[in-house]
Enzyme design. Structure first.
Site, PDB file in Angstrom:
ATOM      1  N   GLU A 205      10.908  46.850  70.700  1.00  8.64           N
ATOM      2  CA  GLU A 205      12.063  45.943  70.774  1.00  8.64           C
ATOM      3  C   GLU A 205      12.924  46.441  71.930  1.00  8.64           C
ATOM      4  O   GLU A 205      13.638  47.434  71.798  1.00  8.64           O
ATOM      5  CB  GLU A 205      12.835  45.964  69.451  1.00  8.64           C
ATOM      6  CG  GLU A 205      14.117  45.141  69.486  1.00  8.64           C
ATOM      7  CD  GLU A 205      15.058  45.479  68.320  1.00  8.64           C
ATOM      8  OE1 GLU A 205      14.588  45.753  67.199  1.00  8.64           O
ATOM      9  OE2 GLU A 205      16.279  45.475  68.551  1.00  8.64           O
TER      10      GLU A 205
ATOM     11  N   ARG B  19      20.840  45.864  76.203  1.00 12.03           N
ATOM     12  CA  ARG B  19      22.039  46.710  76.336  1.00 12.03           C
ATOM     13  C   ARG B  19      22.127  47.224  77.748  1.00 12.03           C
ATOM     14  O   ARG B  19      23.088  47.872  78.118  1.00 12.03           O
ATOM     15  CB  ARG B  19      21.938  47.913  75.399  1.00 12.03           C
ATOM     16  CG  ARG B  19      22.074  47.511  73.971  1.00 12.03           C
ATOM     17  CD  ARG B  19      21.831  48.674  73.058  1.00 12.03           C
ATOM     18  NE  ARG B  19      21.417  48.145  71.788  1.00 12.03           N
ATOM     19  CZ  ARG B  19      21.248  48.846  70.707  1.00 12.03           C
ATOM     20  NH1 ARG B  19      21.451  50.142  70.734  1.00 12.03           N
ATOM     21  NH2 ARG B  19      20.888  48.279  69.595  1.00 12.03           N
TER      22      ARG B  19
ATOM     23  N   THR C 208      19.128  43.261  70.508  1.00 10.35           N
ATOM     24  CA  THR C 208      20.538  43.147  70.891  1.00 10.35           C
ATOM     25  C   THR C 208      20.800  41.848  71.657  1.00 10.35           C
ATOM     26  O   THR C 208      21.594  41.809  72.589  1.00 10.35           O
ATOM     27  CB  THR C 208      21.020  44.381  71.699  1.00 10.35           C
ATOM     28  OG1 THR C 208      20.382  45.567  71.202  1.00 10.35           O
ATOM     29  CG2 THR C 208      22.526  44.594  71.555  1.00 10.35           C
TER      30      THR C 208
ATOM     31  N   LYS D 264      17.296  41.295  59.787  1.00 12.46           N
ATOM     32  CA  LYS D 264      17.551  42.697  60.070  1.00 12.46           C
ATOM     33  C   LYS D 264      18.728  43.129  59.176  1.00 12.46           C
ATOM     34  O   LYS D 264      19.666  42.349  58.988  1.00 12.46           O
ATOM     35  CB  LYS D 264      17.904  42.833  61.552  1.00 12.46           C
ATOM     36  CG  LYS D 264      18.403  44.185  61.988  1.00 12.46           C
ATOM     37  CD  LYS D 264      18.495  44.259  63.504  1.00 12.46           C
ATOM     38  CE  LYS D 264      19.153  45.549  63.958  1.00 12.46           C
ATOM     39  NZ  LYS D 264      18.971  45.819  65.373  1.00 12.46           N
TER      40      LYS D 264
END
Ligand code: 3PG
Length: 183
Positions: free
Chosen positions: A32, A36, A60, A120
């Site tokens: 993943e 960021r 993210t 999640k």
């Protein structure tokens, strides 16, 4: 989906060829790559091209623009720290799995309304860990969770033992894989 979802932060593109082989070497066929860092989309593109046998997704992802960039780069799944209906809509249209972060009953209900049944659970350690997952599973038996955040070797087994846990996310997989590679 893969059982282990390593949270990968790529600061420089050269790290793709260090981290993905290390993960493979550790028996983990998934990455993943998180939005960021500025090079996230490019890193996903390279990872998809060079490691076609791995499941490469984007993490993210907090808005539609990032989601579009991730999918254009070849991301095979999308993860968010929270729930974005805009991201859900894009993924639904393109038939791409979307795992939004949900920790409250209201957030889980919002995910269900968008047709999402695997979420999640982030940050897992802060929002009550396994105890919270078990409590949430009572009203939502159809929901599967990916606990992430504060999961490591000390608590991974207790999460894995719970049948509502679909997968485990975490940065510690990357750390471990790199350590294993370096011997
Ligand atoms: C994430 O975005 O999923 C988290 O940063 C991962 O948390 P961890 O570093 O505690 O595994």
């Amino acid at each position: 989906m893969e059982k282990f979802v390593p949270v990968v932060v790529i600061k420089e593109l050269s790290e793709v060829d260090k981290i993905l082989p290390a993960l493979k070497n550790a028996g983990i066929n998934c990455a993943e790559i998180t939005f960021r860092t500025a090079c996230a989309a490019e890193a996903i593109k390279i990872a998809c091209e060079k490691y076609p046998d791995m499941s490469v997704g984007a993490g993210t992802v907090i808005n539609a623009a990032q989601c579009k960039a991730a999918l254009k780069a070849g991301a095979q799944f999308i993860v968010s720290p929270g729930l974005s209906p805009a991201v859900a809509k894009i993924c639904n249209k393109k038939n791409i799995p979307y795992y939004p972060g949900c920790v409250t009953p209201t957030e889980i209900m919002a995910a269900l309304e968008l047709g999402i049944t695997t979420v999640k659970f982030f940050p897992a350690n802060i929002y009550g860990g396994l105890k919270a997952l078990k409590a949430l599973s009572a009203p939502f038996p159809q929901v599967k969770f990916i606990p992430t955040g504060g999961v490591d070797r000390s608590n991974i087994d207790e999460f894995l033992a719970f049948d509502k846990v679909e997968a485990i996310g975490g940065s510690f997989f990357v750390k471990e894989a790199l350590e294993k590679m370096e011997g």
